[in-house]
Write a protein that holds these residues in place. Structure first.
Motif, short mmCIF file in Angstrom:
data_model
loop_
_atom_site.label_atom_id
_atom_site.label_comp_id
_atom_site.label_asym_id
_atom_site.label_seq_id
_atom_site.Cartn_x
_atom_site.Cartn_y
_atom_site.Cartn_z
N SER A 160 0.83 -1.21 0.00
CA SER A 160 0.00 0.00 0.00
C SER A 160 0.86 1.26 0.00
CB SER A 160 -0.92 -0.02 1.23
OG SER A 160 -1.67 1.16 1.32
N SER A 233 -3.82 -1.04 -12.86
CA SER A 233 -5.14 -0.85 -12.27
C SER A 233 -5.04 -0.36 -10.83
CB SER A 233 -5.93 -2.15 -12.32
OG SER A 233 -5.25 -3.19 -11.64
N GLU A 234 -3.99 -0.81 -10.09
CA GLU A 234 -3.82 -0.37 -8.70
C GLU A 234 -3.45 1.11 -8.65
OE1 GLU A 234 -2.25 -4.33 -6.37
OE2 GLU A 234 -0.81 -3.24 -7.62
N GLU A 236 -4.09 3.35 -11.02
CA GLU A 236 -5.26 4.10 -11.51
C GLU A 236 -6.28 4.26 -10.39
OE1 GLU A 236 -8.00 4.16 -15.56
OE2 GLU A 236 -6.87 2.37 -15.02
N SER A 237 -6.48 3.20 -9.61
CA SER A 237 -7.42 3.27 -8.50
C SER A 237 -6.94 4.24 -7.44
CB SER A 237 -7.61 1.87 -7.90
OG SER A 237 -8.46 1.91 -6.79
N ALA A 238 -5.63 4.26 -7.19
CA ALA A 238 -5.07 5.16 -6.18
C ALA A 238 -5.18 6.62 -6.59
CB ALA A 238 -3.61 4.80 -5.93
N GLU A 240 -7.59 7.82 -8.78
CA GLU A 240 -8.92 8.12 -9.30
C GLU A 240 -9.63 9.21 -8.52
OE1 GLU A 240 -12.82 5.67 -10.92
OE2 GLU A 240 -11.45 4.72 -9.48
N ASP A 241 -9.76 9.05 -7.20
CA ASP A 241 -10.49 10.02 -6.39
C ASP A 241 -9.83 11.38 -6.43
OD1 ASP A 241 -12.31 8.09 -5.71
OD2 ASP A 241 -11.37 7.60 -3.78
N ASP A 249 -9.79 12.91 -15.48
CA ASP A 249 -9.93 11.46 -15.51
C ASP A 249 -8.56 10.85 -15.72
OD1 ASP A 249 -12.71 11.34 -15.18
OD2 ASP A 249 -13.03 11.76 -17.31
#
Length: 291
Positions: A160, A233-234, A236-238, A240-241, A249
């Motif tokens: 993480s 993907s990890e 991008e997820s981190a 995103e917000d 985006d």
């Protein structure tokens, strides 16, 4: 009649001595014994800690730490008082505080929090340091049974943190590029609407430069190696917000060898006014509209 000037006899003195002292002072032997008992009790002090009573010697236990709260309370208390001195403290940890008064060392089991002991000592104004608290070691069998679980938790935490570090470096590169107006703007048409798409691309070379800004001696391969354990993907997820909060985006273009270009895209649309399709504007482009 005050008996204070007389020296304190030993509790084991012969009974005939009590009779002689009583005769000289013209009091009964029971009064002499009562006074001796009171003098013996005066050597100790009682503390009421949340309803639990603790009795401890004034000398040498409390006097070893003259600045401690317990010693100060004992000094200020009336020696003839019979009621225990109330202390606002943790009754479960209080015996450990008395241990430090006696031995200047505290030994605790695994079930006791070391931080709680240090906090309680600070409240009672005791100079207890981390080295003064000795905690029992983990039994080998217990350590072996929980090692797998602990190791898994550590691996998750490290992963993480790696993702968060790489994500923060991409954010820093984005901010620097936007501040330098290094933004590409594409004009697009779709039916009756035209739009503008702002795009900032951050690649491996940008990340390497950011690593150098963190520390000049940082190995340029450090971040790519670190990112090689991260999935696109990890990341991008981190991001995103955070990106959405700032109107972007996130698009992971590719993720070769763990570190690839990443685009931050902002799209705006309004009714079409002109012709053409896919016109490029921005720092390198031509046109009436600028970023």
């Amino acid at each position: 009649l005050s008996l204070d000037p007389y020296p304190q006899p030993s509790p084991h003195i012969h009974s005939c001595y009590f009779a002689r002292v009583a005769s000289e002072l013209r009091v009964s032997s029971s009064e002499v014994l009562g006074h001796i008992a009171w003098m013996s009790k005066a050597d100790t002090v009682k503390f009421n800690v949340s309803g639990r009573i603790f009795e401890v010697l004034r000398e040498p236990t409390l006097s070893l730490h003259p600045d401690s709260l317990l010693n100060q309370l004992a000094q200020e208390a009336d020696a003839r008082a019979t009621d225990p001195i109330f202390v606002e403290a943790n009754p479960d940890l209080f015996p450990l505080m008395l241990d430090f008064h006696r031995h200047r060392k505290i030994h605790i089991s695994l079930a006791v929090s070391k931080d709680a002991v240090l906090r309680e000592a600070a409240v009672l104004n005791l100079p207890v340091g981390a080295d003064d608290v000795v905690q029992d070691p983990w039994p080998v069998t217990l350590l072996g049974s929980c090692f797998g679980k602990v190791a898994d938790e550590i691996d998750k935490s490290m992963r993480s943190n790696r993702i968060a570090l790489v994500a923060d470096m991409y954010k820093a590169c984005l901010v620097r590029k936007v501040a330098a107006r290094n933004v590409q703007v594409f004009r697009t048409f779709s039916g009756q609407f035209s739009g503008y798409t702002k795009c900032v691309s951050v690649d491996a070379s940008d990340i390497a430069q950011e690593a150098k800004r963190i520390h000049s001696s940082c190995d340029s391969d450090f971040v790519p190696k670190l990112a090689s354990t991260i999935k696109g993907s990890e990341l991008e997820s981190a991001l995103e917000d955070w990106s959405r909060q700032h109107g972007f985006d996130v698009d992971v273009c590719s993720w070769e060898h763990g570190l690839g270009p990443l685009r931050f895209v902002e799209s705006l649309s309004h009714p079409a006014e002109g012709k053409g399709k896919g016109e490029v504007f921005g720092k390198q482009g031509k046109g009436k509209n600028k970023t």
